[in-house]
Design a protein around this motif. Structure first.
Motif, PDB file in Angstrom:
ATOM      1  N   GLY A  21       9.935  73.134  95.617  1.00  0.00           N
ATOM      2  CA  GLY A  21       9.211  72.176  94.800  1.00  0.00           C
ATOM      3  C   GLY A  21       8.311  72.818  93.764  1.00  0.00           C
ATOM      4  O   GLY A  21       8.699  73.742  93.051  1.00  0.00           O
ATOM      5  N   ILE A  22       7.093  72.316  93.689  1.00  0.00           N
ATOM      6  CA  ILE A  22       6.132  72.812  92.702  1.00  0.00           C
ATOM      7  C   ILE A  22       5.804  74.274  92.961  1.00  0.00           C
ATOM      8  O   ILE A  22       5.692  75.070  92.024  1.00  0.00           O
ATOM      9  N   THR A 195      10.290  65.855  93.447  1.00  0.00           N
ATOM     10  CA  THR A 195      10.539  66.938  94.399  1.00  0.00           C
ATOM     11  C   THR A 195      11.098  66.342  95.684  1.00  0.00           C
ATOM     12  O   THR A 195      11.298  65.123  95.793  1.00  0.00           O
ATOM     13  N   ALA A 218       8.840  69.550  88.419  1.00  0.00           N
ATOM     14  CA  ALA A 218       8.017  70.620  88.971  1.00  0.00           C
ATOM     15  C   ALA A 218       7.677  71.661  87.906  1.00  0.00           C
ATOM     16  O   ALA A 218       6.567  72.206  87.886  1.00  0.00           O
TER      17      ALA A 218
END
Length: 248
Positions: A21-22, A195, A218
């Protein structure tokens, strides 16, 4: 220095929860700017290894480091491992978090404590561990991943609201006390981002209610993190990245 010309060669960065994800996007962004990156994970060993492999393919150094960053002993061991294998940590991105949707009538003391430990206490533990080295070198960048829920109603629950609001308070408190040491401390507050954790957001059709008409990416959050790291005059701030969901 702008994010477009950011040169982090010789710098070492730690991204907690960096395997997906991020966190993954931030890890890759740091590496693209020349930093050596420690990718922290708790359970996602294969995903962390994949991020490390991506970084190594572009010719930069990276390691995967397992630790539960809500536990002090784990954090201490992790920092020691990183310093032995990569060097002293110059950049800390406190990204690890948990977001389990629980209604107020079902929320337990254990749920509340767990969320505060993972989302807030972990940032304190990791920051506390890296500060002596940053202060000695008189240079450091700390970025905390908050959320739009810190200042709004949110969808996850009051436990999540409280943890992220606390994280922004932690950010301001550290920033005020560390600026003269050459260390900046900021937060980035994403809104709805596409995400793995975005399932409930998609189910609620939140994208249709955003002015931009879509969920964020992201990489768009990572871009703001990189901008903050490259700017020595921004500290104590929370920067929203939310597609116009709120204007603060």
């Amino acid at each position: 220095m702008s994010a477009h010309t950011l040169d982090l060669n010789g710098r070492v960065a730690l991204v907690t929860g960096g395997s997906r994800g991020i966190g993954r996007a931030i890890s890759l962004g740091l590496a693209a700017s020349g930093a050596s990156v420690a990718v922290n994970y708790r359970q996602r060993e294969n995903e962390a290894a994949n991020v490390v492999a991506e970084i190594e393919r572009i010719g930069n150094r990276a390691i995967a480091v397992r630790a539960d960053v809500s536990i002090g002993d784990d954090v201490t061991a992790m920092i020691d491992d990183i310093e032995q294998r990569l060097g002293h940590i110059d950049i800390l991105v406190n990204n690890a978090g948990t977001a389990t949707m629980i209604d107020i009538d079902d929320l337990t003391e254990a749920d509340f404590d767990h969320t505060l430990a993972v989302n807030l206490k972990s940032a304190f533990l990791c920051t506390h561990a890296v500060l002596p080295g940053m202060r000695a070198r008189r240079w450091g960048r700390i970025v905390n991943l908050s959320s739009a829920a810190a200042r709004g109603p949110g969808l996850v629950g009051i436990h999540y609201n409280a943890s992220k609001a606390g994280l922004e308070g932690l950010t301001r408190g550290y920033a005020a006390r560390l600026a003269r040491d050459g260390i900046t401390v900021n937060a980035v507050a994403p809104g709805p981002i596409d995400t793995e954790m975005a399932g409930p957001l998609k189910a609620s059709n939140v994208a249709q209610r955003l002015p931009v008409g879509r969920l964020g990416e992201a990489s768009e959050v990572a871009d703001v993190v990189m901008m903050i790291i490259g700017n020595a005059f921004i500290t104590g701030q929370t920067i929203p990245v939310n597609g116009g969901a709120s204007f603060i």
